[in-house]
Scaffold this active site. Structure first.
Site, PDB file in Angstrom:
ATOM      1  N   GLU A 154      -2.509  54.332  45.381  1.00  0.00           N
ATOM      2  CA  GLU A 154      -2.024  53.221  46.202  1.00  0.00           C
ATOM      3  C   GLU A 154      -0.974  52.412  45.442  1.00  0.00           C
ATOM      4  O   GLU A 154       0.046  52.008  46.007  1.00  0.00           O
ATOM      5  CB  GLU A 154      -3.216  52.355  46.634  1.00  0.00           C
TER       6      GLU A 154
ATOM      7  N   ASN B 148      11.481  55.047  72.959  1.00  0.00           N
ATOM      8  CA  ASN B 148      10.790  55.223  71.678  1.00  0.00           C
ATOM      9  C   ASN B 148      10.092  56.572  71.751  1.00  0.00           C
ATOM     10  O   ASN B 148       9.333  56.817  72.689  1.00  0.00           O
ATOM     11  CB  ASN B 148       9.779  54.070  71.516  1.00  0.00           C
ATOM     12  N   GLY B 149      10.354  57.459  70.793  1.00  0.00           N
ATOM     13  CA  GLY B 149       9.717  58.775  70.824  1.00  0.00           C
ATOM     14  C   GLY B 149      10.731  59.842  70.469  1.00  0.00           C
ATOM     15  O   GLY B 149      11.815  59.530  69.962  1.00  0.00           O
TER      16      GLY B 149
ATOM     17  N   GLU C 244       7.602  52.788  47.631  1.00  0.00           N
ATOM     18  CA  GLU C 244       8.181  52.392  48.916  1.00  0.00           C
ATOM     19  C   GLU C 244       8.973  51.088  48.821  1.00  0.00           C
ATOM     20  O   GLU C 244       9.888  50.864  49.598  1.00  0.00           O
ATOM     21  CB  GLU C 244       7.144  52.351  50.036  1.00  0.00           C
TER      22      GLU C 244
ATOM     23  N   LYS D  40       2.933  51.962  46.623  1.00  0.00           N
ATOM     24  CA  LYS D  40       3.548  50.633  46.802  1.00  0.00           C
ATOM     25  C   LYS D  40       4.853  50.528  46.019  1.00  0.00           C
ATOM     26  O   LYS D  40       5.857  50.076  46.554  1.00  0.00           O
ATOM     27  CB  LYS D  40       2.611  49.518  46.328  1.00  0.00           C
TER      28      LYS D  40
ATOM     29  N   ARG E 275       8.735  47.577  63.508  1.00  0.00           N
ATOM     30  CA  ARG E 275       8.631  48.961  63.975  1.00  0.00           C
ATOM     31  C   ARG E 275       9.890  49.784  63.679  1.00  0.00           C
ATOM     32  O   ARG E 275       9.912  50.997  63.915  1.00  0.00           O
ATOM     33  CB  ARG E 275       8.387  48.982  65.488  1.00  0.00           C
TER      34      ARG E 275
ATOM     35  N   HIS F 258      -2.742  68.563  32.564  1.00  0.00           N
ATOM     36  CA  HIS F 258      -2.477  69.868  33.183  1.00  0.00           C
ATOM     37  C   HIS F 258      -1.063  69.956  33.747  1.00  0.00           C
ATOM     38  O   HIS F 258      -0.794  70.805  34.588  1.00  0.00           O
ATOM     39  CB  HIS F 258      -3.516  70.153  34.277  1.00  0.00           C
TER      40      HIS F 258
ATOM     41  N   LYS G 104       7.006  50.090  60.058  1.00  0.00           N
ATOM     42  CA  LYS G 104       5.591  49.752  59.926  1.00  0.00           C
ATOM     43  C   LYS G 104       4.705  50.724  60.678  1.00  0.00           C
ATOM     44  O   LYS G 104       3.654  51.111  60.217  1.00  0.00           O
ATOM     45  CB  LYS G 104       5.393  48.324  60.443  1.00  0.00           C
TER      46      LYS G 104
ATOM     47  N   TRP H 257      14.369  52.728  64.805  1.00  0.00           N
ATOM     48  CA  TRP H 257      14.139  53.481  63.567  1.00  0.00           C
ATOM     49  C   TRP H 257      14.691  54.872  63.845  1.00  0.00           C
ATOM     50  O   TRP H 257      14.167  55.595  64.702  1.00  0.00           O
ATOM     51  CB  TRP H 257      12.641  53.530  63.243  1.00  0.00           C
TER      52      TRP H 257
ATOM     53  N   CYS I  20      10.312  52.486  66.531  1.00  0.00           N
ATOM     54  CA  CYS I  20      11.168  51.701  67.403  1.00  0.00           C
ATOM     55  C   CYS I  20      10.337  50.703  68.199  1.00  0.00           C
ATOM     56  O   CYS I  20       9.179  50.948  68.494  1.00  0.00           O
ATOM     57  CB  CYS I  20      11.985  52.536  68.401  1.00  0.00           C
TER      58      CYS I  20
HETATM   59  O1  M6R Z   1      -0.748  52.055  60.763  1.00  0.00           O
HETATM   60  P1  M6R Z   1      -1.321  53.085  59.827  1.00  0.00           P
HETATM   61  O2  M6R Z   1      -2.365  52.516  58.913  1.00  0.00           O
HETATM   62  O3  M6R Z   1      -1.832  54.298  60.548  1.00  0.00           O
HETATM   63  O4  M6R Z   1      -0.096  53.530  58.947  1.00  0.00           O
HETATM   64  C1  M6R Z   1      -0.214  54.590  58.037  1.00  0.00           C
HETATM   65  C2  M6R Z   1       0.943  54.630  57.064  1.00  0.00           C
HETATM   66  O5  M6R Z   1       2.148  54.810  57.740  1.00  0.00           O
HETATM   67  C3  M6R Z   1       1.054  53.337  56.233  1.00  0.00           C
HETATM   68  O6  M6R Z   1      -0.142  53.059  55.574  1.00  0.00           O
HETATM   69  C4  M6R Z   1       2.172  53.449  55.184  1.00  0.00           C
HETATM   70  O7  M6R Z   1       1.843  54.401  54.232  1.00  0.00           O
HETATM   71  C5  M6R Z   1       2.424  52.083  54.534  1.00  0.00           C
HETATM   72  N1  M6R Z   1       3.804  51.743  54.639  1.00  0.00           N
HETATM   73  C6  M6R Z   1       2.051  52.034  53.087  1.00  0.00           C
HETATM   74  O8  M6R Z   1       2.269  50.767  52.543  1.00  0.00           O
END
Ligand code: M6R
Length: 607
Positions: free
Chosen positions: A481, A99-100, A488, A485, A27, A504, A602, A73, A2
């Protein structure tokens, strides 16, 4: 997560609040709202959806030079108008954004209901606004009403409270970031420093347990317990760079193409060519300390944890020091053993990830020394660690991390080199690596000018029910990675495995036409990866192969995507690029919201 933005001053607040929200939208973007105080009345404007949706329902002119705003969020309660912030108290006298997470909200809510107060929505935040209003009704000051309420609360908060009958805002922090920007006869409140930079450079970072009474020309800071304290003013001096979309269709694409320059920023001034070593001043590590390091532990979440895995391998290879990566969200719950002589690295783009912060606190509590590997200057992790390295990616606004990933890997490479030079890495080896590392931004540019048949790969994966990603050694985390990507952004289930592990279990998924993405640079593991490719092809899989230019392994591919040749320890910086583009273009093709994927945000500031 948030985002919170607040204003009190002499200007009309609405435009400032909406612009603040727009900068904080990364956020969380489930719903959004503003509340403005004017002439003894508070007006509320809220909507489900993004800041753009809010803008479309706002009247042309909403007067008021004091207001609070929120982009949500969802944690507790669905994405509904009732659950959208700002929340208003039963008597209309208190309004707040939060926020929290309020852990004991059920108990608090029951006691409010028992007193005849109707809960309008399902959020945990709503209990705060009614509780504050009940305290206020006893005739105490706004500050006391917030303090008394927060003393009964268990959980985390970044809080901004506005009062119908008082010309002030009250802010409080415990676990969720909040920053106050001080201007001339005006004050700004924000969840992160970036929206503040266009208004003021002077900011106060609230610490956990802080409570601030903010008027247009004063800031009174105290602890939750009551003792007053001095507000330390910091100057925002970081050039945070261009954060507008410009001509790019999405932030993600813009950020993918910013990687060469971002990496240059990260490397610049941090290598000692003469000695063949790294020079990370912010780590404040003496050579005689480095010699004695028994092991290194790296922590992070999501993409940051994946970059950490690559860092771990580089540290072991270059310095021959045992290194292990831990997922930060698991770490502190496992009662970890902390060696005060070991090095702990907390890797995070935002520097606000709650799980990583909690892990840092656990390590510090047990006497360990933690270094931040962070992008956002002045963020919670950077300040908590007090030492470390900024990765200097510039603002990363797309939820999917791209340039932060490559810069985390870049910074960790330099760190591994620095550590390695105190141990097993010779001057010549160090110099060779430096020379190659300095070439990487050019190589990235040359790849990004001619990205290869990404669209053919997109055609295969976009219609698949699942996609398998394989790699070995340094390419195993790269495969992870790539899978993260695509998942998500395009919501396609993906599995990533070290190539040798495929037989395996995961191989059972393969059938005629299943897409398998293989990352196979020309390193010492390539031949072994080749066996995995054969095994997949024998089961009818279609191979999308990321390999080095000119390598004959290309013949094995159904879709062959070459990247420029580079030192075997630096391949992740190049092999990840086609995977980012593949995920991006698949999401675009499928009509997904690339920069704001569903259910995500984010900065994950809740556990
Ligand atoms: O801000 P941070 O690097 O600590 O965030 C960690 C993860 O939330 C972040 O890398 C998330 O996995 C991304 N959306 C991946 O693209």
């Amino acid at each position: 997560m948030c985002g919170i933005f607040g204003y009190i001053g002499h200007q009309q607040a609405l435009g400032l609040l909406v612009e603040g929200l727009r900068r904080l939208e990364y956020r969380g973007y489930d719903s959004t709202g503003v509340a403005l105080l004017n002439d003894g009345e508070i007006s509320y404007h809220r909507t489900v959806g993004k800041v753009g949706n809010l803008q479309s329902i706002l009247p042309a002119n909403v007067p008021g030079s004091q207001g609070i705003a929120h982009t949500r969020w969802a944690t507790h309660g669905g994405v509904t108008l009732e659950n959208t912030h700002p929340h208003r108290s039963f008597d209309g006298k208190v309004t707040l954004v939060h926020n929290g997470i309020i852990e004991n909200y059920r108990a608090l809510s029951k006691s409010l209901i028992a007193r005849g107060i109707e809960m309008v929505g399902e959020t945990d935040s709503e209990v705060l606004v009614h509780s504050i209003a009940l305290e206020l009704a006893k005739g105490v000051s706004p500050e006391t009403s917030v303090r008394r309420t927060l003393k009964r609360v268990r959980g985390t908060w970044g809080l901004c409270v506005m009062f119908l009958e008082h010309d002030l805002l009250i802010c409080a922090r415990n676990g969720s970031p909040l920053i106050i920007g001080t201007g001339n006869g005006e004050m700004f409140i924000s969840s992160d420093p970036h929206p503040l930079t266009s208004h003021t450079q002077q900011v106060v970072y609230l610490e956990d347990g802080d409570l601030a009474v903010v008027t247009k020309d004063s800031l009174k800071l105290s602890s939750l317990q009551g003792g007053s304290q001095e507000a330390n003013i910091s100057t925002l001096d970081e050039d945070w760079g261009e954060s507008d979309l410009g001509d790019a269709p999405h932030f993600m694409l813009k950020e993918i193409y910013e990687q060469p320059d971002a990496l240059r920023q990260c490397i610049s001034g941090r290598i000692d060519r003469e000695m063949g070593s790294g020079r990370l001043g912010g780590m404040q590590l003496q050579h005689n300390t480095l010699i004695q390091v028994p092991h290194v532990r790296l922590l992070g979440c999501g993409t940051a944890a994946i970059a950490a895995e690559i860092g771990q391998m580089l540290i072991e290879r270059m310095a021959r020091i045992p290194a292990v990566t831990h997922i930060a969200s698991e770490y502190r719950n496992n009662d970890p053993v902390i060696n005060p002589k070991a090095l702990y690295l907390a890797v995070s783009q935002s520097g606000e990830t709650a799980d990583t912060i909690a892990a840092v606190k656990e390590i510090k509590l047990k006497g360990g020394q933690v270094f931040g590997v962070v992008n956002v200057v002045g963020s919670s992790i950077a300040r908590l660690c007090g030492q470390g390295v900024y990765i200097h990616s510039g603002p990363e606004q797309s939820v999917a991390s791209t340039k932060a990933f490559t810069n985390m890997v870049g910074a960790l490479t330099i760190f591994a080199m620095q550590l390695g030079r105190t141990r097993h890495l010779s001057k010549d080896q160090g110099r060779e690596l430096i020379q190659e590392l300095q070439q990487v931004p050019h190589l990235m540019e040359s790849y990004l000018e001619n990205v290869g048949p990404i669209d053919e790969a997109v055609e295969l994966v976009s219609s698949a029910s699942s996609v398998l990603y394989l790699g070995r050694g340094l390419s195993a985390p790269v495969a992870k990675e790539g899978a993260l990507k695509l998942m998500e952004l395009a919501y396609i289930p993906c599995l990533a495995y070290p190539a040798g592990e495929m037989k395996h279990g995961p191989m059972a998924l393969l059938e005629e036409g299943s897409p398998v993405v293989v990352v196979a640079p020309n390193d010492h593991l390539k031949e072994k990866t080749l066996s995995a490719i054969h095994e997949c092809k024998a089961r009818g899989a279609k191979i999308i192969l990321i390999h080095e230019q000119g390598d004959e392994i290309a013949e094995e591919a159904h879709v062959s995507i070459p990247v420029p040749k580079v030192h075997p320890l630096l391949t992740p910086l190049l092999t990840v690029l086609p995977l980012q583009l593949m995920a991006y273009r698949t999401a675009v093709l499928l009509g997904k919201d690339v920069d704001r994927p569903r259910n995500l945000a984010k900065s994950v500031t809740v556990e």
